[in-house]
Motif scaffolding. Structure first.
Motif, PDB file in Angstrom:
ATOM      1  N   UNK A  27      38.211  54.150  26.509  1.00 37.95           N
ATOM      2  CA  UNK A  27      39.171  55.226  26.768  1.00 37.95           C
ATOM      3  C   UNK A  27      40.460  54.648  27.360  1.00 37.95           C
ATOM      4  N   UNK A  28      41.614  55.046  26.837  1.00 36.69           N
ATOM      5  CA  UNK A  28      42.898  54.496  27.316  1.00 36.69           C
ATOM      6  C   UNK A  28      43.102  54.712  28.814  1.00 36.69           C
ATOM      7  N   UNK A  29      43.615  53.687  29.473  1.00 33.40           N
ATOM      8  CA  UNK A  29      43.950  53.780  30.887  1.00 33.40           C
ATOM      9  C   UNK A  29      42.795  53.518  31.842  1.00 33.40           C
ATOM     10  N   UNK A  30      41.648  53.088  31.325  1.00 26.83           N
ATOM     11  CA  UNK A  30      40.477  52.858  32.174  1.00 26.83           C
ATOM     12  C   UNK A  30      40.008  51.413  32.118  1.00 26.83           C
ATOM     13  N   UNK A  31      39.585  50.918  33.284  1.00 27.89           N
ATOM     14  CA  UNK A  31      38.789  49.697  33.369  1.00 27.89           C
ATOM     15  C   UNK A  31      37.348  50.183  33.487  1.00 27.89           C
ATOM     16  N   UNK A  32      36.428  49.531  32.797  1.00 30.78           N
ATOM     17  CA  UNK A  32      35.064  50.048  32.742  1.00 30.78           C
ATOM     18  C   UNK A  32      34.078  49.019  33.280  1.00 30.78           C
ATOM     19  N   UNK A  56      28.590  55.737  27.600  1.00 30.21           N
ATOM     20  CA  UNK A  56      29.251  56.171  26.373  1.00 30.21           C
ATOM     21  C   UNK A  56      30.420  57.108  26.652  1.00 30.21           C
ATOM     22  N   UNK A  57      30.479  57.676  27.860  1.00 33.37           N
ATOM     23  CA  UNK A  57      31.568  58.593  28.211  1.00 33.37           C
ATOM     24  C   UNK A  57      32.892  57.866  28.416  1.00 33.37           C
ATOM     25  N   UNK A  58      32.886  56.536  28.391  1.00 35.22           N
ATOM     26  CA  UNK A  58      34.110  55.738  28.499  1.00 35.22           C
ATOM     27  C   UNK A  58      34.442  55.014  27.198  1.00 35.22           C
ATOM     28  N   UNK A  59      33.679  55.303  26.128  1.00 37.46           N
ATOM     29  CA  UNK A  59      33.877  54.643  24.837  1.00 37.46           C
ATOM     30  C   UNK A  59      34.234  55.710  23.802  1.00 37.46           C
ATOM     31  N   UNK A  60      35.332  55.502  23.078  1.00 39.31           N
ATOM     32  CA  UNK A  60      35.796  56.484  22.093  1.00 39.31           C
ATOM     33  C   UNK A  60      35.080  56.278  20.760  1.00 39.31           C
ATOM     34  N   UNK A  82      26.414  60.777  33.108  1.00 37.08           N
ATOM     35  CA  UNK A  82      27.708  60.395  33.684  1.00 37.08           C
ATOM     36  C   UNK A  82      28.792  61.267  33.065  1.00 37.08           C
ATOM     37  N   UNK A  83      29.808  61.613  33.866  1.00 37.84           N
ATOM     38  CA  UNK A  83      30.995  62.286  33.345  1.00 37.84           C
ATOM     39  C   UNK A  83      32.139  61.296  33.309  1.00 37.84           C
ATOM     40  N   UNK A  84      32.855  61.267  32.181  1.00 35.88           N
ATOM     41  CA  UNK A  84      33.982  60.351  32.025  1.00 35.88           C
ATOM     42  C   UNK A  84      35.039  60.975  31.144  1.00 35.88           C
ATOM     43  N   UNK A  85      36.036  60.212  30.744  1.00 33.43           N
ATOM     44  CA  UNK A  85      37.154  60.749  29.961  1.00 33.43           C
ATOM     45  C   UNK A  85      36.754  61.243  28.567  1.00 33.43           C
ATOM     46  N   UNK A  86      35.592  60.832  28.072  1.00 30.79           N
ATOM     47  CA  UNK A  86      35.129  61.257  26.744  1.00 30.79           C
ATOM     48  C   UNK A  86      34.001  62.276  26.836  1.00 30.79           C
ATOM     49  N   UNK A  87      33.843  62.910  28.014  1.00 32.01           N
ATOM     50  CA  UNK A  87      32.833  63.952  28.167  1.00 32.01           C
ATOM     51  C   UNK A  87      31.761  63.612  29.174  1.00 32.01           C
TER      52      UNK A  87
END
Length: 93
Positions: free
Chosen positions: A17-22, A76-80, A55-60
């Protein structure tokens, strides 16, 4: 999505997800040890996927975790992936 060749095995590669370090963790849980951090703009090849901590992240919000290398998992919530479900084989064992 692009494709990577891992010793004869072709795997899809997905952007973080753009703008994130994971954080990359030893297991599919935020309680698992962080083994490394993916910088912003990274992409990952998903070897397999498994259920783990929700987990909640930028992709849900999801309990799916992506194995990107032996003993290395990212939520997976940080992977598009373009999907809210599995996009790779389930991890065995």
């Amino acid at each position: 999505m692009t494709f990577a060749d891992d010793g004869g095995e072709t795997m899809a590669t997905y952007p973080i997800a753009p703008g994130y370090q994971v954080n990359v963790r030893r297991g599919p849980s935020t309680d698992s040890e962080v083994v490394r951090v993916l910088p912003q703009g990274s992409s990952v090849s998903i070897r397999c996927q498994t259920h783990g901590e929700t987990v909640s992240g930028p992709c849900g919000t999801s309990d799916i975790w992506d194995c990107i290398a032996p003993g290395q998992y990212v939520s997976d919530t940080y992977v598009k992936t373009g999907s809210s479900g599995f996009v790779a084989d389930r991890c065995s064992g």
